[in-house]
Scaffold this active site. Structure first.
Site, mmCIF file in Angstrom:
data_model
loop_
_atom_site.group_PDB
_atom_site.id
_atom_site.type_symbol
_atom_site.label_atom_id
_atom_site.label_comp_id
_atom_site.label_asym_id
_atom_site.label_seq_id
_atom_site.Cartn_x
_atom_site.Cartn_y
_atom_site.Cartn_z
ATOM 1 N N GLU A 1 -10.424 -2.619 4.537
ATOM 2 C CA GLU A 1 -9.063 -2.144 4.717
ATOM 3 C C GLU A 1 -8.950 -0.750 4.100
ATOM 4 O OE1 GLU A 1 -6.294 -6.025 4.915
ATOM 5 O OE2 GLU A 1 -6.782 -5.458 2.869
ATOM 6 N N SER A 37 -0.373 0.164 7.498
ATOM 7 C CA SER A 37 -0.751 1.352 6.731
ATOM 8 C C SER A 37 -1.301 2.485 7.583
ATOM 9 C CB SER A 37 -1.773 0.971 5.668
ATOM 10 O OG SER A 37 -1.097 0.324 4.615
ATOM 11 N N GLN A 57 4.115 0.653 2.297
ATOM 12 C CA GLN A 57 4.313 -0.596 3.022
ATOM 13 C C GLN A 57 5.489 -1.307 2.381
ATOM 14 O OE1 GLN A 57 1.998 -2.189 5.790
ATOM 15 N NE2 GLN A 57 2.633 -0.060 5.934
ATOM 16 N N ASP A 81 0.770 -1.251 0.000
ATOM 17 C CA ASP A 81 0.000 0.000 0.000
ATOM 18 C C ASP A 81 0.802 1.302 0.000
ATOM 19 O OD1 ASP A 81 -1.543 -2.131 0.841
ATOM 20 O OD2 ASP A 81 -2.217 -1.193 2.687
ATOM 21 N N ARG A 96 -7.435 -1.224 11.728
ATOM 22 C CA ARG A 96 -6.197 -0.728 11.107
ATOM 23 C C ARG A 96 -6.434 0.330 10.023
ATOM 24 N NH1 ARG A 96 -6.655 -6.182 9.632
ATOM 25 N NH2 ARG A 96 -7.034 -6.606 7.421
HETATM 26 C C1 FRU Z 1 -3.883 -3.666 2.691
HETATM 27 C C2 FRU Z 1 -3.226 -4.135 3.965
HETATM 28 C C3 FRU Z 1 -3.614 -3.215 5.112
HETATM 29 C C4 FRU Z 1 -2.471 -3.392 6.064
HETATM 30 C C5 FRU Z 1 -1.301 -3.570 5.137
HETATM 31 C C6 FRU Z 1 -0.234 -4.501 5.669
HETATM 32 O O1 FRU Z 1 -3.229 -4.093 1.536
HETATM 33 O O2 FRU Z 1 -3.596 -5.480 4.241
HETATM 34 O O3 FRU Z 1 -4.870 -3.473 5.675
HETATM 35 O O4 FRU Z 1 -2.302 -2.296 6.914
HETATM 36 O O5 FRU Z 1 -1.811 -4.076 3.923
HETATM 37 O O6 FRU Z 1 0.905 -4.478 4.856
#
Ligand code: FRU
Length: 482
Positions: free
Chosen positions: A216, A106, A61, A45, A162
Site C-alpha cells: 500500500e 489514497s 483519508q 493516511d 491503489r
Molecule cells: C492504507 C490504505 C490505503 C487505502 C486507504 C483507504 O492505510 O489501506 O491502501 O487507499 O488506506 O482508506
C-alpha cells in the site's frame, strides 16, 4: 454527491467551531495539542502532501460522519509552516455512480503548471486511478474522463490497485501505484505526458516473499545520489512501513534495492507520504496509528487518527535513512529546563525539573555499567502508570514499553540498536498528550507509539538496572498549542 459533500463540510465546520469555542483539548485528555488531528470523525493516511503557492497542503483519508473508517473522503488543511494547520472544507467526496462511488482512497498531489492536481484511487469493485484539479488549491473538480487509469497490467488484481504517488522527472510525469502478484506486494511504475493518459512502464519493485503480501501507499523519490522507495505492506508483523534505498533506472523502470530499513519501529506509524518543499527538503508525514490496533480510546471523544510530526528525511553517507522532526516544531518550545550531568541508578531517579504531557526532550545517556537504562515518561506520582523507553544492552534494543501506559493496548515495541563501545545513547523525544515519538542516534532509529495515560501522569524519571549509568545531559521544553 453535492448533498453528501455539503453535509460533510457542514460537519467539519460545526466541529471546527466547537473546537474553537470549547477547546476540546481541555476536556479530552488525549487530543494532541500540536499534532494534526481531524476536527471530528475518523482519519487515516495522509494524502496529497504538497507545497503549492507558498502554502503547505495536507489532505487525508477521512470519514467525517463518525469515528470509524467509512466511505472515504479527502479532508483538507493548509499551513504556512507545517505546524499551524487550518481546516478547510472537504476536498473530495465519493460521487454516486462514479468510479469513486465506494470511496476516494489514497493518492497524491502535484503542481501542474499552477494547477494543484490530485491523483487518487476510486474505490469500488475495482480500484481505478482518478484525477481532480484545482487552480486555487481550495475547490477541486473531478476530471470528466475519470478514471484516468482503469486497470493494472495483466496478472495484477484490479481490486488491489491503489494509492498513486505522482512526481515529475526527466520531462515526464511518473506514478507508482501499489498492488500485488502471487501474494507478493508490488510497486507498479507508469508514465504520462499530461496526467490524463498513462502508460505502464514496469514493475519497479516487488516483494521477494518476505516483504509483505500487498504494498500500500508506495512512494518513490530521489534523495541525495540515490532513490528511496517507501511502502506500507500488508501481511507483515505489525504492518511496519519499509524504506528501500537504491536506484531507479528511468530507462527500464526498475528500482534496484541496495538496502532495506524499517521506517519507524513503533506500533503507530503507517502509510507515510513524502513531498519536496520549496526549500528542497524531503518532508514525510505518517499516519500515527495502526490497522493492527484493537483499542481506539479517543473514539469515545468522537474522533480517531493523528498525523506524526512532519519529519525531514536525509541519507547518511553510508546510505542509511535519517529522520528528524522539522525544525519549525521548535517554534512551539517554551520553558526550557535542564538536568545537570550525573550518575544515576541502580533504581529510580525522578526528575522533578521536567514534567509534562507535551514535551520536547533531548537526552544523552552513557549506559556505563548498567544492563538496562530507561527513560520513564507520562509517569503517575504513585509510579503505577508509565511509558517506558528502555535500552537493553544485552539484546541491543531500544523499546517503547506501554504495558502500564494507561488505557488502550499494551505491548513492547522494539528496534535493534547496538551501541558501540563508549557510544552514548542520544535521544530526541516528542510527547503530545497521546503520543510518544523517539528519534535515536540522529534519527537512525525511530519509534512511534500512541499511549493513553491519565492527564495527571506527567512525571519523567530515569532508571538504571544492573549498575550505574551516567546522564550526560538532558534539556527539555514544553511544547505549546500552536
Ligand atoms: C492504507 C490504505 C490505503 C487505502 C486507504 C483507504 O492505510 O489501506 O491502501 O487507499 O488506506 O482508506
Amino acid at each position: 454527491m453535492a448533498t453528501r459533500g455539503g453535509l460533510a463540510t457542514a460537519v467539519v465546520v460545526v466541529a471546527s467551531l466547537a473546537a474553537a469555542l470549547g477547546a476540546p483539548g481541555d476536556v479530552d485528555p488525549w487530543r494532541p495539542l500540536w499534532h494534526f488531528t481531524p476536527p471530528a470523525g475518523w482519519m487515516n493516511d495522509p494524502n496529497g502532501l504538497a507545497h503549492f503557492r507558498g502554502e503547505y497542503h495536507l489532505f487525508y483519508q477521512y470519514h467525517p460522519f463518525g469515528p470509524d473508517w467509512g466511505p472515504m473522503h479527502w479532508g483538507h488543511a493548509v499551513s504556512p509552516d507545517l505546524v499551524r494547520w487550518r481546516h478547510l472544507p472537504i476536498a473530495l467526496a465519493p460521487s454516486p455512480g462514479g468510479p469513486d462511488a465506494g470511496g476516494c482512497f489514497s493518492g497524491s498531489a502535484v503542481d501542474d503548471g499552477g494547477v494543484l492536481s490530485v491523483v487518487y484511487t476510486g474505490h469500488g469493485e475495482r480500484q481505478v486511478q482518478c484525477l481532480a484539479t484545482s487552480p486555487d488549491g481550495r475547490v477541486f473538480t473531478k476530471h470528466p474522463g475519470n478514471p484516468v487509469l482503469a486497470s493494472p497490467p495483466e496478472g495484477f488484481p484490479p481490486e488491489h490497485f491503489r494509492d498513486p504517488k505522482v512526481w515529475r522527472a526527466e520531462g515526464h510525469w511518473w506514478m507508482v501505484a501499489g498492488s500485488k502478484r502471487d501474494g507478493r506486494g508490488a510497486a507498479l511504475l507508469y508514465e504520462s505526458a499530461d496526467l490524463r493518459r498513462w502508460s505502464f512502464k514496469a514493475v519497479a519493485a516487488e516483494s521477494d516473499g518476505t516483504l509483505g503480501t500487498m504494498w500500500e501507499c508506495p512512494d518513490l523519490f530521489a534523495l541525495g545520489d540515490r532513490h528511496v522507495l517507501v511502502v506500507s505492506p500488508e501481511g507483515l508483523d505489525r504492518r511496519k512501513a519499509l524504506a528501500f534505498v537504491g536506484r531507479l533506472d528511468y530507462g527500464t523502470g526498475r528500482f534496484a534495492i541496495e538496502s532495506r530499513h524499517v521506517a519507524d519501529h513503533g506500533f503507530d506509524f503507517y502509510a507515510p507520504q513524502s513531498f519536496e518543499d520549496a526549500g528542497g527538503r524531503r518532508v514525510v508525514i505518517g499516519w500515527m496509528d495502526s490497522w493492527a490496533s484493537k483499542a481506539w480510546p479517543t473514539k469515545a471523544w468522537g474522533w480517531a487518527g493523528a498525523m506524526t510530526v512532519p519529519r525531514l528525511l536525509r541519507l547518511s553517507v553510508d546510505g542509511t535513512p535519517l529522520w528528524a522532526p522539522v525544525p519549525e516544531i521548535e517554534t512551539l518550545r517554551r520553558d526550557p529546563a535542564s538536568v545537570p550531568p550525573g550518575d544515576f541508578g541502580p533504581g529510580l531517579h525522578v526528575l522533578d525539573a521536567v514534567q509534562g504531557d507535551s514535551l520536547d526532550l533531548e537526552v544523552e545517556i552513557d549506559p556505563g555499567a548498567a544492563s538496562e537504562v530507561a527513560l520513564l515518561l507520562r509517569r503517575s506520582a504513585d509510579g503505577r502508570q508509565e511509558t517506558r523507553l528502555k535500552y537493553d544492552r544485552a539484546s541491543g534494543t531500544l523499546a517503547i514499553d506501554r504495558e502500564r501506559a494507561g488505557a488502550g493496548e499494551g505491548g513492547v515495541h522494539e528496534a535493534p540498536l547496538a551501541l558501540a563501545a563508549g557510544e552514548t545513547l542520544r535521544l530526541r523525544v516528542l510527547l503530545d498528550r497521546s503520543s510518544v515519538e523517539v528519534f535515536a542516534q540522529d534519527g537512525r532509529v525511530v519509534l512511534t507509539d500512541r499511549v493513553y495515560p491519565d492527564a495527571a501522569s506527567v512525571g519523567v524519571a530515569l532508571e538504571a538496572q544492573g549498575g550505574r549509568a551516567r546522564l550526560v545531559g538532558l534539556r527539555s521544553w514544553r511544547l505549546l498549542r500552536p
